[in-house]
Each structure stands twice: as structure tokens, then as C-alpha cells.
Write a protein that holds these residues in place. Sequence first.
Motif, PDB file in Angstrom:
ATOM      1  N   GLU A  81       0.896  -1.233   0.006  1.00 50.45           N
ATOM      2  CA  GLU A  81       0.250  -0.002  -0.137  1.00 50.45           C
ATOM      3  C   GLU A  81       0.934   1.330  -0.114  1.00 50.45           C
ATOM      4  O   GLU A  81       2.072   1.063   0.609  1.00 50.45           O
ATOM      5  N   PHE A  82       0.553   2.428  -0.750  1.00 48.34           N
ATOM      6  CA  PHE A  82       1.010   3.546  -0.734  1.00 48.34           C
ATOM      7  C   PHE A  82      -0.059   4.465  -0.351  1.00 48.34           C
ATOM      8  O   PHE A  82      -0.888   4.372  -1.101  1.00 48.34           O
ATOM      9  N   GLU A  83      -0.112   5.527   0.480  1.00 47.33           N
ATOM     10  CA  GLU A  83      -1.324   6.594   0.890  1.00 47.33           C
ATOM     11  C   GLU A  83      -1.287   7.582   0.036  1.00 47.33           C
ATOM     12  O   GLU A  83      -2.015   8.498   0.299  1.00 47.33           O
ATOM     13  N   SER A  84      -0.382   7.748  -0.976  1.00 48.43           N
ATOM     14  CA  SER A  84      -0.602   8.945  -1.726  1.00 48.43           C
ATOM     15  C   SER A  84      -0.277   8.561  -3.358  1.00 48.43           C
ATOM     16  O   SER A  84       0.000   7.785  -3.533  1.00 48.43           O
ATOM     17  N   ASP A  85      -0.863   9.848  -4.034  1.00 48.50           N
ATOM     18  CA  ASP A  85      -0.648   9.666  -5.457  1.00 48.50           C
ATOM     19  C   ASP A  85       0.687  10.267  -5.986  1.00 48.50           C
ATOM     20  O   ASP A  85       0.789  10.274  -7.154  1.00 48.50           O
ATOM     21  N   VAL A  86       1.485  10.775  -5.140  1.00 52.61           N
ATOM     22  CA  VAL A  86       2.777  11.613  -5.318  1.00 52.61           C
ATOM     23  C   VAL A  86       3.778  10.677  -4.544  1.00 52.61           C
ATOM     24  O   VAL A  86       3.838  10.584  -3.221  1.00 52.61           O
ATOM     25  N   ILE A  87       5.008  10.724  -5.112  1.00 52.86           N
ATOM     26  CA  ILE A  87       6.376  10.236  -4.409  1.00 52.86           C
ATOM     27  C   ILE A  87       7.167  11.106  -4.577  1.00 52.86           C
ATOM     28  O   ILE A  87       7.241  11.930  -5.685  1.00 52.86           O
ATOM     29  N   SER A  88       7.736  11.712  -3.450  1.00 50.77           N
ATOM     30  CA  SER A  88       8.833  12.556  -3.454  1.00 50.77           C
ATOM     31  C   SER A  88      10.099  12.291  -2.464  1.00 50.77           C
ATOM     32  O   SER A  88       9.523  11.639  -1.536  1.00 50.77           O
ATOM     33  N   GLY A  89      11.165  12.693  -2.817  1.00 54.84           N
ATOM     34  CA  GLY A  89      12.173  12.474  -1.970  1.00 54.84           C
ATOM     35  C   GLY A  89      13.681  12.058  -2.765  1.00 54.84           C
ATOM     36  O   GLY A  89      13.721  12.393  -3.784  1.00 54.84           O
ATOM     37  N   ILE A  90      14.509  11.525  -2.082  1.00 59.22           N
ATOM     38  CA  ILE A  90      15.662  11.071  -2.633  1.00 59.22           C
ATOM     39  C   ILE A  90      15.476   9.655  -2.659  1.00 59.22           C
ATOM     40  O   ILE A  90      15.645   8.838  -2.055  1.00 59.22           O
ATOM     41  N   LEU A  91      15.985   9.359  -4.098  1.00 54.60           N
ATOM     42  CA  LEU A  91      16.135   7.854  -4.319  1.00 54.60           C
ATOM     43  C   LEU A  91      17.684   7.394  -4.422  1.00 54.60           C
ATOM     44  O   LEU A  91      18.494   8.125  -4.999  1.00 54.60           O
ATOM     45  N   VAL A  92      17.825   6.202  -3.899  1.00 53.99           N
ATOM     46  CA  VAL A  92      19.221   5.598  -3.767  1.00 53.99           C
ATOM     47  C   VAL A  92      19.023   4.142  -4.553  1.00 53.99           C
ATOM     48  O   VAL A  92      18.260   3.567  -4.155  1.00 53.99           O
ATOM     49  N   LYS A  93      19.962   3.828  -5.187  1.00 52.80           N
ATOM     50  CA  LYS A  93      20.286   2.446  -5.709  1.00 52.80           C
ATOM     51  C   LYS A  93      21.308   1.757  -4.982  1.00 52.80           C
ATOM     52  O   LYS A  93      22.234   2.329  -4.808  1.00 52.80           O
ATOM     53  N   ASN A  94      21.010   0.881  -4.328  1.00 51.93           N
ATOM     54  CA  ASN A  94      21.969   0.228  -3.483  1.00 51.93           C
ATOM     55  C   ASN A  94      22.697  -0.891  -4.359  1.00 51.93           C
ATOM     56  O   ASN A  94      22.808  -0.989  -5.586  1.00 51.93           O
ATOM     57  N   LYS A  95      23.733  -1.586  -3.659  1.00 51.67           N
ATOM     58  CA  LYS A  95      24.466  -2.468  -4.365  1.00 51.67           C
ATOM     59  C   LYS A  95      23.996  -3.745  -4.954  1.00 51.67           C
ATOM     60  O   LYS A  95      24.295  -4.137  -5.902  1.00 51.67           O
ATOM     61  N   ALA A  96      22.697  -3.940  -4.515  1.00 46.33           N
ATOM     62  CA  ALA A  96      21.952  -5.068  -4.819  1.00 46.33           C
ATOM     63  C   ALA A  96      21.427  -4.616  -6.269  1.00 46.33           C
ATOM     64  O   ALA A  96      20.391  -5.432  -6.786  1.00 46.33           O
ATOM     65  N   GLY A  97      21.243  -3.436  -6.466  1.00 45.38           N
ATOM     66  CA  GLY A  97      20.546  -2.969  -7.746  1.00 45.38           C
ATOM     67  C   GLY A  97      19.142  -2.378  -7.542  1.00 45.38           C
ATOM     68  O   GLY A  97      18.402  -2.099  -8.326  1.00 45.38           O
ATOM     69  N   VAL A  98      18.758  -2.380  -6.178  1.00 48.46           N
ATOM     70  CA  VAL A  98      17.294  -2.098  -5.788  1.00 48.46           C
ATOM     71  C   VAL A  98      17.157  -0.552  -5.601  1.00 48.46           C
ATOM     72  O   VAL A  98      18.215   0.213  -4.884  1.00 48.46           O
ATOM     73  N   ILE A  99      16.181   0.238  -6.385  1.00 48.17           N
ATOM     74  CA  ILE A  99      16.195   1.533  -6.116  1.00 48.17           C
ATOM     75  C   ILE A  99      15.109   1.791  -4.835  1.00 48.17           C
ATOM     76  O   ILE A  99      13.875   1.225  -5.136  1.00 48.17           O
ATOM     77  N   PHE A 100      15.268   2.662  -3.912  1.00 50.13           N
ATOM     78  CA  PHE A 100      14.282   2.776  -2.821  1.00 50.13           C
ATOM     79  C   PHE A 100      14.428   4.162  -2.464  1.00 50.13           C
ATOM     80  O   PHE A 100      15.432   5.167  -2.787  1.00 50.13           O
ATOM     81  N   LEU A 101      13.337   4.607  -1.791  1.00 43.98           N
ATOM     82  CA  LEU A 101      13.097   6.068  -1.380  1.00 43.98           C
ATOM     83  C   LEU A 101      13.743   6.198   0.149  1.00 43.98           C
ATOM     84  O   LEU A 101      13.442   5.502   1.016  1.00 43.98           O
ATOM     85  N   GLU A 102      14.848   7.103   0.003  1.00 42.75           N
ATOM     86  CA  GLU A 102      15.630   7.231   1.393  1.00 42.75           C
ATOM     87  C   GLU A 102      14.640   8.268   2.207  1.00 42.75           C
ATOM     88  O   GLU A 102      14.170   8.977   1.770  1.00 42.75           O
TER      89      GLU A 102
END
Length: 102
Positions: A81-102
Motif C-alpha cells: 500500500e502507498f497512501e499518496s498519489d505522489v512520491i517525493s524524496g531522494i532515490l538511492v540505488k543500492n549495491k543489490a540494484g534496488v532503487i528505494f526512497l531514502e
Amino acid sequence: MKAFTVIFAILTLSAFANASCIGEAQIIAKVDSLKTDSMTTCRVMISSVRLYNESIICPLDLSEVMSEGIEIGLKNGHDCEFESDVISGILVKNKAGVIFLE
């Protein structure tokens, strides 16, 4: 001679940062959908991007974010689930290749 030393130090630090860098960017985008890959991952897929600023030292390509999505944590241990229709922040790609919101 001092100018040469300063330039050499900056280039050395920049090269070191790039060696440990995977990818970073600032984003504001509209959430298009949620995608569950398994019982342990949930991804936000985005459509229209309002703001995207790649890191100068450690760039993260927008096309990669658009195709891979942004991993978010599961809610209540298993709900995607995600409670908003907008995502904002800093994205980071880790060594496993996963992009996540920091």
C-alpha cells in the motif's frame, strides 16, 4: 604548486566517491501503480515526473527508475500500500540494484 595539489585532491576524492557510488537522484512524480514481486517486496511504478535531479557525482538514470520502479516497504508485514498519489524524496540505488526512497 598549491593549485595543482588542490585539483589533484578534488579529482582523487571525486574518483573515490564514484567508485563506491551506485546512483542517487531527487524526484517528485505521480504514482501510476503498485507492483508486488513477492510476499517481501512492493514497488511504486511512476508515470509523470514533475522533478528529477540526478546527482552530479552519482547519477541515477530516469529511464531505469521508470522501468524498475521504486521499492517501498510493506505495510502490516504483507500489504503493498502507498497512501499518496505522489512520491517525493531522494532515490538511492543500492549495491543489490534496488532503487528505494531514502
